[in-house]
Design a protein around this motif. Structure first.
Motif, PDB file in Angstrom:
ATOM      1  N   GLU A 115       0.829  -1.200   0.000  1.00  0.00           N
ATOM      2  CA  GLU A 115       0.000   0.000   0.000  1.00  0.00           C
ATOM      3  C   GLU A 115       0.861   1.246   0.000  1.00  0.00           C
ATOM      4  O   GLU A 115       1.906   1.307   0.647  1.00  0.00           O
ATOM      5  N   PHE A 116       0.402   2.214  -0.787  1.00  0.00           N
ATOM      6  CA  PHE A 116       1.075   3.514  -0.838  1.00  0.00           C
ATOM      7  C   PHE A 116       0.046   4.531  -0.337  1.00  0.00           C
ATOM      8  O   PHE A 116      -0.890   4.873  -1.074  1.00  0.00           O
ATOM      9  N   ASP A 117       0.207   4.921   0.872  1.00  0.00           N
ATOM     10  CA  ASP A 117      -0.798   5.775   1.508  1.00  0.00           C
ATOM     11  C   ASP A 117      -0.761   7.174   0.882  1.00  0.00           C
ATOM     12  O   ASP A 117       0.213   7.912   1.023  1.00  0.00           O
ATOM     13  N   LEU A 118      -1.816   7.493   0.200  1.00  0.00           N
ATOM     14  CA  LEU A 118      -1.887   8.799  -0.472  1.00  0.00           C
ATOM     15  C   LEU A 118      -2.758   9.770   0.309  1.00  0.00           C
ATOM     16  O   LEU A 118      -3.026  10.885  -0.162  1.00  0.00           O
ATOM     17  N   ILE A 130      11.245   1.125  -1.998  1.00  0.00           N
ATOM     18  CA  ILE A 130      11.104  -0.280  -1.610  1.00  0.00           C
ATOM     19  C   ILE A 130      12.504  -0.903  -1.695  1.00  0.00           C
ATOM     20  O   ILE A 130      13.047  -1.081  -2.783  1.00  0.00           O
ATOM     21  N   PHE A 131      13.016  -1.158  -0.519  1.00  0.00           N
ATOM     22  CA  PHE A 131      14.373  -1.719  -0.458  1.00  0.00           C
ATOM     23  C   PHE A 131      14.330  -3.234  -0.587  1.00  0.00           C
ATOM     24  O   PHE A 131      13.430  -3.883  -0.063  1.00  0.00           O
ATOM     25  N   VAL A 166       7.040   8.901  -7.259  1.00  0.00           N
ATOM     26  CA  VAL A 166       8.245   8.177  -7.666  1.00  0.00           C
ATOM     27  C   VAL A 166       8.405   6.962  -6.741  1.00  0.00           C
ATOM     28  O   VAL A 166       8.464   7.120  -5.509  1.00  0.00           O
ATOM     29  N   ILE A 167       8.412   5.807  -7.342  1.00  0.00           N
ATOM     30  CA  ILE A 167       8.620   4.583  -6.570  1.00  0.00           C
ATOM     31  C   ILE A 167       9.978   4.021  -6.982  1.00  0.00           C
ATOM     32  O   ILE A 167      10.165   3.679  -8.159  1.00  0.00           O
ATOM     33  N   GLY A 208       7.194   6.973   2.047  1.00  0.00           N
ATOM     34  CA  GLY A 208       7.171   5.695   2.716  1.00  0.00           C
ATOM     35  C   GLY A 208       8.346   4.828   2.288  1.00  0.00           C
ATOM     36  O   GLY A 208       8.852   4.975   1.177  1.00  0.00           O
ATOM     37  N   VAL A 209       8.721   3.952   3.183  1.00  0.00           N
ATOM     38  CA  VAL A 209       9.818   3.032   2.882  1.00  0.00           C
ATOM     39  C   VAL A 209       9.324   1.619   3.181  1.00  0.00           C
ATOM     40  O   VAL A 209       8.700   1.371   4.206  1.00  0.00           O
ATOM     41  N   ARG A 210       9.512   0.753   2.215  1.00  0.00           N
ATOM     42  CA  ARG A 210       9.149  -0.650   2.411  1.00  0.00           C
ATOM     43  C   ARG A 210      10.414  -1.505   2.230  1.00  0.00           C
ATOM     44  O   ARG A 210      11.373  -1.083   1.581  1.00  0.00           O
ATOM     45  N   HIS A 211      10.338  -2.702   2.781  1.00  0.00           N
ATOM     46  CA  HIS A 211      11.488  -3.599   2.691  1.00  0.00           C
ATOM     47  C   HIS A 211      11.028  -4.963   2.220  1.00  0.00           C
ATOM     48  O   HIS A 211       9.989  -5.463   2.666  1.00  0.00           O
ATOM     49  N   ILE A 212      11.743  -5.530   1.329  1.00  0.00           N
ATOM     50  CA  ILE A 212      11.440  -6.873   0.858  1.00  0.00           C
ATOM     51  C   ILE A 212      12.289  -7.853   1.686  1.00  0.00           C
ATOM     52  O   ILE A 212      13.514  -7.707   1.760  1.00  0.00           O
TER      53      ILE A 212
END
Lengths: 54, 644
Positions: free
Chosen positions: B22-25, B37-38, B604-605, B627-631
């Motif tokens: 999710e990308f909270d807009l 997204i790391f 920009v993602i 936001g920052v996400r991690h895989i």
């Protein structure tokens, strides 16, 4: 862009709304295989002609 | 901000079994446009980028073979007919778009095929009938590499030449194709309208011709009506003359018979007069030439008288004797006795007869008989038939009197009759009748001509009405043509303007970004956008460098600057998804590019490794990071990942 539309509409003696509406419809139909825009344009032109002459 | 990705759901897609990103807009902070997204290499960063493109473009972005391998290995081992799907939720302004695509694995023995299904698109919860078209509206396939790219691919936008596809894709982003379509469509509309106008103008010429003809016909009709009126007056006069003449003729016809009879009677009269004259002459001549015959009648009468006297005398003698015997007889012949009165009556008759007998005896019987014989001989004399002639004359006189009376009556009845007129009257009747018939024929001709003219007038009027209707259209069409021509010219100028304006904008924005991202700000003074949107780097000396001569880092910096400039020049910006864009760059370029990310007017993602965002650089960017996400690996397995 909007300013340029005003300038061009005035220069060529057409309602700016006609130009704006035509561009909008072309944009909506850009991906269609058969846009059928020519009759729609004629229709729009006729409508604006009626309004102008009205 | 334009199109943004709000949510992404992956089901059995590659290493993701059930993943929602999710990308909270909701915060709507436009300064925070960067999502990171790391993930380490091999953890599934590119799988996310591929999932995006497959969901949008199907096998046009991920071919069948790659798709067959896209099913999650772990899940496939449990379910060979596994289904996988990707769902993307976009937002643009107030509109929400849900794009979904699924596929099913179809093993047939050792062969495995994939049932790749058509995408579905829901706009604000309602399914769209033309999902492909809507996807094209959201993110045109031909321009996808300007939205989804990795750090290596991006370099190709820094080539000396662009393919037609790239040029078209650039123009697609700039909104040029719809303007060109508008130009082409308006040109066709203008041609149609000009054709209609031309037809209408021809109609006008025809209208003018019809109007002229109608005027001529109307004048002709009016003339014919006047002629008809005069002819009717003439007819009335001719009819009156005819009737009067005929009446006179009929009158004369009756009198004419009398005239004929008069003439015949006059002829008869003349003939009778002649006969009468002759009869009178004959009588006169007879009387003059024959006195004896004139006495013949007298002689006859005397002879007859004598004859009669002889007989009477004989009778008297007989009667006297018979009466004497009767008186002397004792008895009556009837056997009865005579009385005294009867004897006295008989005595009286006897005395009367005695006196007659005495008179007759004076002439002597012999002399009387001789005289009688001589007179009888004289009466046998061949007389001249005077009596007949007198009768004949008298008859002629009577006839003549009768004829004279009839002539007199006929003359009174035919008094004043002109014989010549009587003879000529029927010729006049015929003449009047012929004259009347002529006028009737003329009236018939005029009437037929008027009927034809009126019919023609009616036809012309109807035609004129039709043409007049078109005549009105002509003015409207002329104005429509003017509008269409104005629209065409405006569109042509708009295209030129738009291209020039977009190029100027791209050049300006690209130059701005390039100046910030280049590692040689002292040497390069901006970017030049050449024909077909190819790039050149202008040096401070004014020289324009061929991008082929640049290093890989410089090319990527140039391409990044171009994409950023392109996005800024676009009226409908879309999200950018970058796959490991900066890790292989030199530090200067890397730093400059990362710092330029907030300048992009789009979501920009960035699918990044740690190398793409060293901590100091990430910290510097954080104010702009949404936001920052991690895989992460799941269970240490290389085949399962999740985004946290």
């Amino acid at each position: 862009m909007e300013q340029q539309l005003q300038v061009l509409a005035q220069k060529h003696g057409i309602p700016v709304a006609l130009l704006q509406e035509a561009i909008k419809e072309e944009r909506e139909r850009i991906v269609r295989q058969n846009r059928r825009m020519t009759p729609r344009l004629k229709e729009m032109i006729a409508q604006y002609a009626d309004v102008s002459q009205g | 901000m334009g199109l943004q990705l709000e949510k992404m759901t992956l089901h059995n897609w590659k290493c993701y079994q059930d993943q929602t990103i999710e990308f909270d807009l909701s915060f709507q902070d436009e300064t925070k446009n960067v999502w990171i997204i790391f993930g380490q290499n091999g953890f599934g960063k590119t799988s996310i980028l591929e999932a995006l493109q497959w969901c949008l473009y199907g096998t046009g972005a991920v071919n069948k073979e790659a798709l067959r391998k896209a099913f999650n290995d772990v899940a496939v081992s449990d379910n060979p007919t596994l289904e996988m799907s990707v769902q993307l939720t976009f937002k643009r302004g107030e509109d929400s778009f849900l794009v979904s695509r699924s596929a099913q694995r179809k093993p047939r023995g050792k062969l495995v095929t994939v049932d790749d299904r058509e995408a579905t698109v829901y706009r604000n919860g309602r399914e769209c009938q033309d999902p492909r078209e809507w996807i094209e509206v959201l993110l045109p396939k031909m321009s996808r590499e300007f939205f989804f790219f990795d750090g290596v691919d991006i370099q190709r936008y820094a080539q000396q030449t662009h393919t037609v596809e790239t040029k078209n894709a650039i123009e697609r982003i700039l909104g040029i194709p719809e303007l060109k379509n508008l130009r082409d469509d308006t040109e066709r509309a203008l041609k149609d309208l000009q054709k209609q106008l031309s037809d209408a103008e021809q109609t006008n010429e025809e209208l003018q011709r019809v109007v002229t003809e109608l005027e001529t016909v109307e004048v002709g009709t009016e003339t014919q009506r006047e002629q008809l009126g005069r002819a009717k007056e003439n007819l009335r006069s001719a009819q009156t003359i005819y009737e009067d003449t005929k009446q006179r003729a009929e009158q004369l016809e009756g009198l004419r018979e009398k005239l004929d009879e008069l003439r015949r009677l006059e002829g008869d009269r003349d003939r009778l007069r002649e006969r009468l004259d002759r009869a009178e002459q004959q009588v006169e001549e007879t009387l003059r030439k024959a006195p004896i015959p004139l006495l013949l009648g007298f002689v006859k009468e005397v002879a007859n008288e004598l004859q009669g006297q002889t007989v009477t005398t004989a009778k008297l003698f007989g009667s006297v004797q018979q009466l004497q015997k009767l008186l002397n007889s004792d008895r009556c012949v009837c056997g009865r006795c005579l009385d005294e009165e009867a004897k006295r009556y008989i005595q009286q008759d006897l005395e009367q007869l005695q006196r007659v007998k005495e008179n007759s005896s004076r002439y002597g019987a012999l002399e009387q008989d001789e005289l009688r014989d001589r007179l009888s001989a004289l009466s046998r004399y061949d007389q001249w038939n005077l009596e007949e002639k007198l009768l004949d004359r008298d008859q002629h006189r009577d006839d003549l009197d009768e004829i004279e009376q009839r002539i007199s009556r006929l003359k009174r009845e035919t008094h004043g009759i002109n014989e010549e007129e009587a003879r000529d009257i029927w010729r006049k009747v015929a003449e009047a009748e012929r004259q009347r018939d002529d006028y009737q024929n003329k009236i018939g001709q005029f009437q037929r001509a008027i009927d034809q003219s009126l019919q023609r007038e009616d036809e012309l009027r109807r035609k004129m009405e039709t043409l007049a209707g078109k005549h009105k259209e002509t003015a409207t069409l002329a104005y429509q043509v003017r509008l269409a021509r104005g629209l065409l010219e405006a569109t042509k100028e708009l295209i030129d303007w738009r291209i020039e304006d977009a190029k100027a904008t791209i050049e300006e924005k690209t130059s701005e970004v390039h100046r910030r991202v280049t590692n040689k700000p002292d040497e390069y003074n901006g970017v030049v956008l050449k024909e077909n949107y190819t790039l050149g780097v202008r040096t401070v000396t004014g020289e324009v460098l061929n991008p082929e001569t640049l290093s890989a880092g410089e090319k990527e910096a140039l391409a990044f600057a171009f994409i950023t400039g392109l996005n800024l020049a676009s009226e409908t910006s879309a999200l950018l998804v970058m796959d490991t864009p900066f890790g292989h760059l030199d530090k200067t370029h890397q730093r400059n590019l990362v710092k330029a990310l907030p300048d992009i007017d789009s979501q920009v993602i960035v699918l990044a490794t740690d190398r793409d965002f060293p901590d100091p650089l990430l910290n510097e960017l954080m104010p702009n990071v949404a936001g920052v996400r991690h895989i992460e690996r799941v269970g240490g397995s290389e085949r399962l990942s999740e985004v946290t």
